[in-house]
Design a protein around this motif. Structure first.
Motif, PDB file in Angstrom:
ATOM      1  N   ASP A 105       0.796  -1.231   0.000  1.00  0.00           N
ATOM      2  CA  ASP A 105       0.000   0.000   0.000  1.00  0.00           C
ATOM      3  C   ASP A 105       0.829   1.283   0.000  1.00  0.00           C
ATOM      4  OD1 ASP A 105       0.956  -0.270   2.562  1.00  0.00           O
ATOM      5  OD2 ASP A 105      -0.951   0.141   3.556  1.00  0.00           O
ATOM      6  N   ASP A 106       2.150   1.165  -0.041  1.00  0.00           N
ATOM      7  CA  ASP A 106       3.016   2.353  -0.050  1.00  0.00           C
ATOM      8  C   ASP A 106       3.312   2.758  -1.504  1.00  0.00           C
ATOM      9  OD1 ASP A 106       4.822   4.386   0.384  1.00  0.00           O
ATOM     10  OD2 ASP A 106       5.921   3.307   1.942  1.00  0.00           O
ATOM     11  N   ILE A 107       2.344   3.415  -2.111  1.00  0.00           N
ATOM     12  CA  ILE A 107       2.401   3.768  -3.530  1.00  0.00           C
ATOM     13  C   ILE A 107       3.605   4.656  -3.850  1.00  0.00           C
ATOM     14  CG2 ILE A 107       1.133   4.835  -5.442  1.00  0.00           C
ATOM     15  CD1 ILE A 107      -0.250   2.344  -4.322  1.00  0.00           C
ATOM     16  N   LYS A 108       3.915   5.603  -2.987  1.00  0.00           N
ATOM     17  CA  LYS A 108       5.029   6.525  -3.250  1.00  0.00           C
ATOM     18  C   LYS A 108       6.359   5.772  -3.345  1.00  0.00           C
ATOM     19  CE  LYS A 108       2.992  10.709  -1.443  1.00  0.00           C
ATOM     20  NZ  LYS A 108       3.114  11.842  -0.546  1.00  0.00           N
ATOM     21  N   LYS A 109       6.577   4.818  -2.459  1.00  0.00           N
ATOM     22  CA  LYS A 109       7.828   4.048  -2.528  1.00  0.00           C
ATOM     23  C   LYS A 109       7.850   3.146  -3.757  1.00  0.00           C
ATOM     24  CE  LYS A 109       9.337   4.268   2.223  1.00  0.00           C
ATOM     25  NZ  LYS A 109       9.702   3.547   3.430  1.00  0.00           N
ATOM     26  N   TRP A 110       6.697   2.593  -4.141  1.00  0.00           N
ATOM     27  CA  TRP A 110       6.642   1.794  -5.363  1.00  0.00           C
ATOM     28  C   TRP A 110       6.919   2.673  -6.584  1.00  0.00           C
ATOM     29  CZ3 TRP A 110       7.137  -3.120  -6.388  1.00  0.00           C
ATOM     30  CH2 TRP A 110       6.893  -4.050  -5.389  1.00  0.00           C
ATOM     31  N   ASP A 111       6.447   3.913  -6.568  1.00  0.00           N
ATOM     32  CA  ASP A 111       6.750   4.837  -7.673  1.00  0.00           C
ATOM     33  C   ASP A 111       8.261   5.061  -7.777  1.00  0.00           C
ATOM     34  OD1 ASP A 111       4.085   5.085  -8.342  1.00  0.00           O
ATOM     35  OD2 ASP A 111       3.818   7.019  -7.313  1.00  0.00           O
ATOM     36  N   VAL A 112       8.937   5.139  -6.643  1.00  0.00           N
ATOM     37  CA  VAL A 112      10.403   5.291  -6.638  1.00  0.00           C
ATOM     38  C   VAL A 112      11.059   4.038  -7.221  1.00  0.00           C
ATOM     39  CG1 VAL A 112      12.443   5.524  -5.168  1.00  0.00           C
ATOM     40  CG2 VAL A 112      10.430   6.944  -4.739  1.00  0.00           C
ATOM     41  N   VAL A 113      10.596   2.867  -6.820  1.00  0.00           N
ATOM     42  CA  VAL A 113      11.141   1.602  -7.334  1.00  0.00           C
ATOM     43  C   VAL A 113      11.002   1.555  -8.854  1.00  0.00           C
ATOM     44  CG1 VAL A 113      10.772  -0.903  -7.411  1.00  0.00           C
ATOM     45  CG2 VAL A 113      10.758   0.294  -5.211  1.00  0.00           C
ATOM     46  N   ILE A 114       9.823   1.884  -9.348  1.00  0.00           N
ATOM     47  CA  ILE A 114       9.575   1.867 -10.798  1.00  0.00           C
ATOM     48  C   ILE A 114      10.453   2.889 -11.505  1.00  0.00           C
ATOM     49  CG2 ILE A 114       7.828   2.335 -12.568  1.00  0.00           C
ATOM     50  CD1 ILE A 114       5.771   1.192 -10.474  1.00  0.00           C
ATOM     51  N   PHE A 115      10.556   4.099 -10.958  1.00  0.00           N
ATOM     52  CA  PHE A 115      11.404   5.142 -11.543  1.00  0.00           C
ATOM     53  C   PHE A 115      12.854   4.681 -11.628  1.00  0.00           C
ATOM     54  CE2 PHE A 115      14.287   8.746 -10.875  1.00  0.00           C
ATOM     55  CZ  PHE A 115      13.998   9.505 -12.004  1.00  0.00           C
ATOM     56  N   LEU A 116      13.371   4.119 -10.543  1.00  0.00           N
ATOM     57  CA  LEU A 116      14.755   3.651 -10.546  1.00  0.00           C
ATOM     58  C   LEU A 116      14.957   2.541 -11.579  1.00  0.00           C
ATOM     59  CD1 LEU A 116      15.470   3.581  -6.706  1.00  0.00           C
ATOM     60  CD2 LEU A 116      16.395   5.210  -8.371  1.00  0.00           C
ATOM     61  N   PHE A 117      14.039   1.592 -11.618  1.00  0.00           N
ATOM     62  CA  PHE A 117      14.138   0.482 -12.566  1.00  0.00           C
ATOM     63  C   PHE A 117      14.101   0.995 -14.004  1.00  0.00           C
ATOM     64  CE2 PHE A 117      12.600  -2.971 -15.181  1.00  0.00           C
ATOM     65  CZ  PHE A 117      13.373  -4.043 -14.742  1.00  0.00           C
ATOM     66  N   GLU A 118      13.173   1.887 -14.300  1.00  0.00           N
ATOM     67  CA  GLU A 118      13.043   2.422 -15.660  1.00  0.00           C
ATOM     68  C   GLU A 118      14.252   3.245 -16.081  1.00  0.00           C
ATOM     69  OE1 GLU A 118       9.279   4.450 -15.551  1.00  0.00           O
ATOM     70  OE2 GLU A 118       8.170   2.604 -16.023  1.00  0.00           O
ATOM     71  N   ASN A 119      15.030   3.708 -15.114  1.00  0.00           N
ATOM     72  CA  ASN A 119      16.230   4.482 -15.414  1.00  0.00           C
ATOM     73  C   ASN A 119      17.504   3.653 -15.278  1.00  0.00           C
ATOM     74  OD1 ASN A 119      15.701   7.513 -15.983  1.00  0.00           O
ATOM     75  ND2 ASN A 119      14.177   6.888 -14.478  1.00  0.00           N
ATOM     76  N   GLY A 120      17.349   2.336 -15.281  1.00  0.00           N
ATOM     77  CA  GLY A 120      18.500   1.452 -15.369  1.00  0.00           C
ATOM     78  C   GLY A 120      19.062   0.926 -14.063  1.00  0.00           C
ATOM     79  N   PHE A 121      18.520   1.328 -12.932  1.00  0.00           N
ATOM     80  CA  PHE A 121      19.047   0.831 -11.662  1.00  0.00           C
ATOM     81  C   PHE A 121      18.414  -0.512 -11.352  1.00  0.00           C
ATOM     82  CE2 PHE A 121      18.918   0.694  -6.933  1.00  0.00           C
ATOM     83  CZ  PHE A 121      20.284   0.528  -6.745  1.00  0.00           C
ATOM     84  N   ARG A 122      19.241  -1.530 -11.127  1.00  0.00           N
ATOM     85  CA  ARG A 122      18.760  -2.892 -10.908  1.00  0.00           C
ATOM     86  C   ARG A 122      19.046  -3.400  -9.500  1.00  0.00           C
ATOM     87  NH1 ARG A 122      16.450  -1.306 -14.724  1.00  0.00           N
ATOM     88  NH2 ARG A 122      16.256  -2.307 -16.748  1.00  0.00           N
ATOM     89  N   TYR A 123      19.171  -2.491  -8.560  1.00  0.00           N
ATOM     90  CA  TYR A 123      19.384  -2.835  -7.153  1.00  0.00           C
ATOM     91  C   TYR A 123      20.676  -3.611  -6.931  1.00  0.00           C
ATOM     92  CZ  TYR A 123      15.048  -0.651  -6.097  1.00  0.00           C
ATOM     93  OH  TYR A 123      14.071   0.299  -5.952  1.00  0.00           O
ATOM     94  N   GLU A 124      21.706  -3.204  -7.639  1.00  0.00           N
ATOM     95  CA  GLU A 124      23.057  -3.693  -7.407  1.00  0.00           C
ATOM     96  C   GLU A 124      23.756  -2.649  -6.543  1.00  0.00           C
ATOM     97  OE1 GLU A 124      24.013  -6.636  -8.337  1.00  0.00           O
ATOM     98  OE2 GLU A 124      22.286  -7.051  -9.588  1.00  0.00           O
ATOM     99  N   HIS A 125      24.797  -3.065  -5.843  1.00  0.00           N
ATOM    100  CA  HIS A 125      25.538  -2.115  -5.013  1.00  0.00           C
ATOM    101  C   HIS A 125      26.230  -1.070  -5.880  1.00  0.00           C
ATOM    102  CE1 HIS A 125      24.983  -4.062  -1.219  1.00  0.00           C
ATOM    103  NE2 HIS A 125      25.559  -5.183  -1.594  1.00  0.00           N
ATOM    104  N   ILE A 126      26.225   0.157  -5.406  1.00  0.00           N
ATOM    105  CA  ILE A 126      26.980   1.239  -6.042  1.00  0.00           C
ATOM    106  C   ILE A 126      27.935   1.789  -4.995  1.00  0.00           C
ATOM    107  CG2 ILE A 126      26.881   3.545  -7.046  1.00  0.00           C
ATOM    108  CD1 ILE A 126      24.199   2.832  -8.244  1.00  0.00           C
ATOM    109  N   TYR A 127      29.220   1.738  -5.300  1.00  0.00           N
ATOM    110  CA  TYR A 127      30.228   2.231  -4.369  1.00  0.00           C
ATOM    111  C   TYR A 127      30.644   3.627  -4.798  1.00  0.00           C
ATOM    112  CZ  TYR A 127      34.225   2.315  -1.249  1.00  0.00           C
ATOM    113  OH  TYR A 127      35.109   2.642  -0.238  1.00  0.00           O
ATOM    114  N   ASP A 128      30.633   4.562  -3.861  1.00  0.00           N
ATOM    115  CA  ASP A 128      31.037   5.936  -4.129  1.00  0.00           C
ATOM    116  C   ASP A 128      32.396   6.166  -3.488  1.00  0.00           C
ATOM    117  OD1 ASP A 128      31.426   8.768  -4.022  1.00  0.00           O
ATOM    118  OD2 ASP A 128      29.264   9.054  -4.254  1.00  0.00           O
ATOM    119  N   ASP A 129      33.414   6.372  -4.327  1.00  0.00           N
ATOM    120  CA  ASP A 129      34.772   6.574  -3.820  1.00  0.00           C
ATOM    121  C   ASP A 129      34.875   7.824  -2.946  1.00  0.00           C
ATOM    122  OD1 ASP A 129      35.860   4.296  -5.011  1.00  0.00           O
ATOM    123  OD2 ASP A 129      36.232   5.357  -6.901  1.00  0.00           O
TER     124      ASP A 129
END
Length: 98
Positions: free
Chosen positions: A50-74
């Protein structure tokens, strides 16, 4: 470590076995709505249904190429936290999109 099959339309996910080849033998469509299921890694933690806003974030990230892999920031000397709101998600994609 397994993977997850996720339906963005129904906002549900189910665990897939450790063997990724089972993805080929499973249906690639949601049994409830017939939408295409997305394959995400085990580290994906779906929001509450029921948390539509967080699902919108998940969809946005997925559609922009983020696949929930780790990203390391030097610069931070650590892994980047996955955003939970749309403002942070837009900034995240602008900064880390490959």
């Amino acid at each position: 470590m397994g993977h997850k099959l996720v339906c963005f339309n129904c906002r549900i996910s189910k665990n897939l076995s450790l063997d990724i080849s089972t993805w080929e033998s499973n249906s690639k469509f949601c049994v409830k709505c017939n939408s295409e299921l997305k394959l995400l890694p085990h580290r994906f933690r779906p929001p509450r249904k029921d948390d539509i806003k967080k699902w919108d974030v998940v969809i946005f990230l997925f559609e922009n190429g983020f696949r929930y892999e780790h990203i390391y920031d030097d610069d931070l000397n650590s892994y980047v936290k996955i955003p939970e709101n749309m403002g942070d998600a837009i900034e995240f994609i602008n900064k880390y999109k490959v």
